[in-house]
Design a protein around this motif. Sequence first.
Motif, PDB file in Angstrom:
ATOM      1  N   HIS A  10       8.878 -66.182 -77.561  1.00  0.00           N
ATOM      2  CA  HIS A  10       9.574 -65.204 -78.396  1.00  0.00           C
ATOM      3  C   HIS A  10       9.956 -65.839 -79.733  1.00  0.00           C
ATOM      4  N   GLU A  11       9.938 -65.053 -80.786  1.00  0.00           N
ATOM      5  CA  GLU A  11      10.186 -65.575 -82.138  1.00  0.00           C
ATOM      6  C   GLU A  11      11.568 -66.190 -82.314  1.00  0.00           C
ATOM      7  N   SER A  12      12.530 -65.870 -81.454  1.00  0.00           N
ATOM      8  CA  SER A  12      13.871 -66.444 -81.571  1.00  0.00           C
ATOM      9  C   SER A  12      13.999 -67.796 -80.869  1.00  0.00           C
ATOM     10  N   SER A  13      12.969 -68.217 -80.168  1.00  0.00           N
ATOM     11  CA  SER A  13      13.011 -69.475 -79.417  1.00  0.00           C
ATOM     12  C   SER A  13      12.417 -70.625 -80.215  1.00  0.00           C
ATOM     13  N   TYR A  14      12.842 -71.836 -79.867  1.00  0.00           N
ATOM     14  CA  TYR A  14      12.338 -73.052 -80.493  1.00  0.00           C
ATOM     15  C   TYR A  14      11.604 -73.890 -79.457  1.00  0.00           C
ATOM     16  N   LYS A  26       5.673 -67.702 -70.131  1.00  0.00           N
ATOM     17  CA  LYS A  26       6.414 -66.826 -71.044  1.00  0.00           C
ATOM     18  C   LYS A  26       7.795 -67.395 -71.278  1.00  0.00           C
ATOM     19  N   ILE A  27       8.149 -67.566 -72.555  1.00  0.00           N
ATOM     20  CA  ILE A  27       9.449 -68.096 -72.957  1.00  0.00           C
ATOM     21  C   ILE A  27      10.145 -67.005 -73.762  1.00  0.00           C
ATOM     22  N   TRP A  28      11.234 -66.484 -73.229  1.00  0.00           N
ATOM     23  CA  TRP A  28      11.892 -65.332 -73.825  1.00  0.00           C
ATOM     24  C   TRP A  28      12.933 -65.735 -74.857  1.00  0.00           C
ATOM     25  N   HIS A  29      13.841 -64.862 -75.195  1.00  0.00           N
ATOM     26  CA  HIS A  29      14.778 -64.981 -76.319  1.00  0.00           C
ATOM     27  C   HIS A  29      15.675 -66.218 -76.252  1.00  0.00           C
ATOM     28  N   PHE A  30      15.888 -66.821 -77.410  1.00  0.00           N
ATOM     29  CA  PHE A  30      16.915 -67.852 -77.633  1.00  0.00           C
ATOM     30  C   PHE A  30      16.767 -69.103 -76.756  1.00  0.00           C
TER      31      PHE A  30
END
Length: 166
Positions: A10-14, A26-30
Motif C-alpha cells: 500500500h502507498e502509505s507503507s514503507y 500483501k502489505i496493507w496501510h501504514f
Amino acid sequence: MNNNTPCYVHESSYVDEGAEIGEGTKIWHFCHILNGAKIGKNCTLGQNVNIGSRAVIGNGVKIQNNVSVYDDVIIEDDVFCGPSCVFTNVINPRAFVERKNEYKKTIVKKGASIGANATIVCGITIGEYALVGAGSVVTRDVPPFTVVYGNPARVHGRVNENGDKT
C-alpha cells in the motif's frame, strides 16, 4: 526491497531497501518493513504492522493489525498472528541500558495461531499447530498441538492441524 518481486505494498507503507518480500505477499496501510527483514510468499500483513530487520517470516503467514515482529523473532509457515498480539525480545528492558546484544530468539512453529492481544515473552518456542488464546501471556514453551490460555498461559487441551479440539 527487490522491485522485481510481484507483491502488493500500500502507498502509505514503507519497505526499506534490502528487505526481502516473497511473491504474492500483501502489505496493507501504514506498515514498516525494515532493511534485512525476510518475508515469505503469499503472506498478508494488516494495517500498522512493523517487521524488524532481523525478523524472519515464512510463507502463508497472516499478521493482523497492530503487530510488531521484532528482531530475532522467527515465524514459520502458515502462522496466524491475531490483532495487537505482542512479541518481546529483551527479558529485562531498561530505557537507559543498551541490551541489543541480549535479544532472545523467539520461534513460532508451522501452523501455530496466536490470539488477539496475546503477549509472547521472548526466548520461547510455540510448537507446531499450537493455539494461543486471546489475551494470554506466554512465558514458557508451548508444546505442539496444544491449546494454551491465561496469565500465565497454561495447557488446557489439544488441537489438530485445523485448530479443532481433540
